[in-house]
Design an enzyme around this catalytic site. Structure first.
Site, PDB file in Angstrom:
ATOM      1  N   LYS A 260      21.782  34.671 -11.279  1.00  0.00           N
ATOM      2  CA  LYS A 260      22.535  34.147 -10.140  1.00  0.00           C
ATOM      3  C   LYS A 260      23.751  33.329 -10.579  1.00  0.00           C
ATOM      4  O   LYS A 260      24.837  33.464 -10.003  1.00  0.00           O
ATOM      5  CB  LYS A 260      21.612  33.293  -9.266  1.00  0.00           C
ATOM      6  CG  LYS A 260      22.282  32.668  -8.060  1.00  0.00           C
ATOM      7  CD  LYS A 260      21.241  32.050  -7.137  1.00  0.00           C
ATOM      8  CE  LYS A 260      20.430  30.974  -7.828  1.00  0.00           C
ATOM      9  NZ  LYS A 260      21.222  29.742  -8.081  1.00  0.00           N
TER      10      LYS A 260
ATOM     11  N   ARG B  43      18.086  24.856   0.042  1.00  0.00           N
ATOM     12  CA  ARG B  43      16.820  25.364  -0.483  1.00  0.00           C
ATOM     13  C   ARG B  43      15.685  25.279   0.537  1.00  0.00           C
ATOM     14  O   ARG B  43      14.630  25.879   0.334  1.00  0.00           O
ATOM     15  CB  ARG B  43      16.398  24.589  -1.737  1.00  0.00           C
ATOM     16  CG  ARG B  43      17.301  24.803  -2.943  1.00  0.00           C
ATOM     17  CD  ARG B  43      16.784  24.024  -4.134  1.00  0.00           C
ATOM     18  NE  ARG B  43      17.645  24.164  -5.303  1.00  0.00           N
ATOM     19  CZ  ARG B  43      17.530  25.124  -6.214  1.00  0.00           C
ATOM     20  NH1 ARG B  43      16.589  26.032  -6.068  1.00  0.00           N
ATOM     21  NH2 ARG B  43      18.347  25.176  -7.246  1.00  0.00           N
TER      22      ARG B  43
ATOM     23  N   ARG C 207      12.382  28.112 -27.068  1.00  0.00           N
ATOM     24  CA  ARG C 207      11.851  27.162 -26.088  1.00  0.00           C
ATOM     25  C   ARG C 207      10.370  27.448 -25.832  1.00  0.00           C
ATOM     26  O   ARG C 207      10.009  28.254 -24.984  1.00  0.00           O
ATOM     27  CB  ARG C 207      12.634  27.253 -24.781  1.00  0.00           C
ATOM     28  CG  ARG C 207      14.058  26.785 -24.898  1.00  0.00           C
ATOM     29  CD  ARG C 207      14.753  26.816 -23.554  1.00  0.00           C
ATOM     30  NE  ARG C 207      14.042  26.050 -22.532  1.00  0.00           N
ATOM     31  CZ  ARG C 207      14.489  25.895 -21.288  1.00  0.00           C
ATOM     32  NH1 ARG C 207      15.622  26.458 -20.922  1.00  0.00           N
ATOM     33  NH2 ARG C 207      13.801  25.190 -20.417  1.00  0.00           N
TER      34      ARG C 207
END
Length: 210
Positions: free
Chosen positions: A14, A89, A134
């Site tokens: 996005k 949101r 990560r």
């Protein structure tokens, strides 16, 4: 003036697409993440308040987020339109955004949702986490993030679908493929930096439904 919102799950690309859309349409991209960072860096009153929650790993409350977005939308560079990324949101934030825009007799013109299968996104995000080293971005964490996304945005998406301004685009594929789909969905001719035809939307019944 034209106003657009982009929504998409973690891993859908996005942010990358928002940057490309903003450049192609010639409008400013507004990311809530950027707004937070700017306010914190400049030590604004709202930034100081937001930092308390961000440092604790908590969500910044609606009232703080809403005020930051209101301030950002009052700036002169949004006069020719904007692309919102990361806000609203929740349905409460949808209502607040409606109020802010209505004060200037404006409203959102297009809501673009990037869609993708959760398992595909999990595979993609796990691959990125491995490349970036990560270890904290494991499958359980990723599934939780996707759960929160669906939990938060389903009602938001439904609300915009009811208004007939929702367009869904498949977010799976390479960056250029997805960009091409997005531009086709927004009816953007070539590389013309204008939103002139966005409001026309897909012809007939091709506008996405839930």
């Amino acid at each position: 003036m034209k106003r657009t919102l982009i929504i998409g799950p973690p891993g859908s690309g996005k942010g990358t697409q928002a940057g490309r859309i903003s450049e192609r349409l010639g409008v400013v991209a507004i990311s809530t993440g950027d707004i937070f960072r700017s306010n914190v860096k400049n030590e604004t009153t709202l930034g100081v308040e937001a930092k308390k929650y961000m440092d604790a790993g908590d969500f910044v409350p609606d009232n703080v987020t809403n005020k930051m977005v209101r301030d950002r939308l009052s700036e002169t560079d949004v006069e020719d339109g904007f692309l919102l990324d990361g806000y609203p949101r929740t349905t409460a934030q949808v209502d607040y955004l409606d109020q802010v825009l209505a004060e200037n007799d404006e409203k959102l013109d297009v809501v673009l949702q990037l869609t993708a299968d959760d398992e595909e996104l999990i595979s993609r995000l796990l691959g990125r986490a491995t490349e970036a080293g990560r270890s904290d971005d494991n499958e359980a964490v990723i599934r939780h993030r996707l759960h929160l996304y669906h939990q938060q945005t389903e009602a938001v998406v439904a609300k915009y679908a009811e208004r007939g301004i929702l367009t869904q685009v498949d977010g799976i594929g390479n960056i250029d493929q997805v960009t091409h789909r997005v531009m086709e969905a927004l009816k953007v001719p070539g590389a013309t930096p204008t939103l002139q035809t966005v409001l026309e939307g897909p012809p007939g019944n091709s506008r996405a439904q839930l």
